[in-house]
Scaffold this motif. Structure first.
Motif, PDB file in Angstrom:
ATOM      1  N   ALA A  85       0.657  -1.239  -0.067  1.00 31.34           N
ATOM      2  CA  ALA A  85      -0.064   0.032  -0.010  1.00 31.34           C
ATOM      3  C   ALA A  85       0.789   1.236   0.058  1.00 31.34           C
ATOM      4  O   ALA A  85       1.879   1.424   0.784  1.00 31.34           O
ATOM      5  CB  ALA A  85      -0.907   0.000   1.387  1.00 31.34           C
TER       6      ALA A  85
ATOM      7  N   ASP B 198      -0.672   0.908  -6.437  1.00 30.58           N
ATOM      8  CA  ASP B 198      -1.371   1.405  -7.297  1.00 30.58           C
ATOM      9  C   ASP B 198      -0.534   0.906  -8.691  1.00 30.58           C
ATOM     10  O   ASP B 198       0.678   0.882  -8.497  1.00 30.58           O
ATOM     11  CB  ASP B 198      -1.200   3.181  -7.180  1.00 30.58           C
TER      12      ASP B 198
ATOM     13  N   VAL C  69      -7.461  -0.113  -5.510  1.00 29.11           N
ATOM     14  CA  VAL C  69      -6.196   0.839  -5.612  1.00 29.11           C
ATOM     15  C   VAL C  69      -6.675   1.592  -6.788  1.00 29.11           C
ATOM     16  O   VAL C  69      -7.615   1.394  -7.474  1.00 29.11           O
ATOM     17  CB  VAL C  69      -5.124  -0.010  -5.873  1.00 29.11           C
TER      18      VAL C  69
END
Length: 260
Positions: free
Chosen positions: A7, A34, A59
């Motif tokens: 993350a 991401d 995401v």
């Protein structure tokens, strides 16, 4: 979404709208990263794939088209990403022919897409990683980066080159919080491999089952295809804290092929 170890990280995966690249994208997104996913097409379904990944994994995901045979496109992909903590160089093509019959344009395309693209993306991404004080470069090589087969001169040369590039990148970034490693898959049942089966059936006058067992997996002692999920899991591991001191090496996911 239980383990979101990545993350806050941003990953760029080349050649990732299908096959191994998509499997790695799924795994990295599942770990919370991401993404920028990529291929050379620019279709609505490519962008829809990005939206689907984003919705399922919670995401941010963008699709950016880039022709990985062109160095300027490779570098522009990283620039358009805006951030690149994790770079997965996966884009690749294949052509099979004897050296004497190997078309020069196919050689040039395979070297450009399978090898040179990784140089260009890495060169563009390393300043971002250095600025962040952390980075992971994961190059998708092949069992053919460690051994060879006849009629695959360009592919074998490119994959051997990827392993060399991996080692140099690791040495140039050692001690900077950046690692670079190569995953060396054996046969993985992807669309590219699936497309080879009918031609092999004709060439060897065999059934699909016999081609898989006696031709494709003849050098893979496990007798099983590796999966895209296994490729994704290996990539996530290389991006984890457990792999902080793993750099400049290869991880074979080949059912024992290169142990022979």
């Amino acid at each position: 979404m239980a383990d979101r170890a990545l993350a806050g990280r941003a990953a760029v995966i080349t050649g990732s709208n299908s096959g191994i690249g998509l499997g790695i994208a799924e795994a990295l997104a599942g770990a919370g990263a991401d993404l920028v996913i990529n291929s050379f097409t620019d279709r609505e379904e490519d962008h829809a794939l990005a939206r689907d990944l984003a919705a399922r994994h919670g995401v941010e995901v963008r699709y950016v088209a880039a022709d990985m045979s062109k160095g300027e496109d490779c570098r522009r992909l990283i620039e358009q990403a805006g951030r690149c903590d994790i770079l997965v160089n996966n884009a690749g093509i294949q052509h099979v022919a004897p050296i004497t019959d190997f078309p020069a344009d196919k050689w040039d395309a395979i070297i450009a897409i399978n090898l040179s693209s990784a140089f260009h993306t890495t060169a563009a991404a390393l300043p971002m990683m250095r600025a962040a004080g952390w980075g992971r470069v994961v190059n998708i090589a092949s069992a053919h980066g460690l051994t060879a087969s006849p009629f695959k001169s360009a592919y074998v040369a490119a994959k051997h080159g990827i392993i060399g590039l991996t080692k140099v990148t690791a040495l140039e970034t050692a001690g900077e919080g950046i690692t670079c490693n190569a995953i060396c898959p054996g046969y993985v049942l992807t669309p590219i491999v699936e497309a080879q089966i009918p031609d092999q059936m004709k060439t060897h006058n065999m059934s699909r089952e016999d081609v898989i067992a006696k031709v494709m997996l003849a050098r893979q002692p496990s007798g099983q295809f590796a999966t895209v999920e296994q490729m994704g899991g290996t990539a996530v591991f290389l991006c984890s804290g457990a792999a902080d001191q793993i750099t400049g090496t290869t991880i074979s996911v080949d059912g024992g092929w290169t142990a022979l």
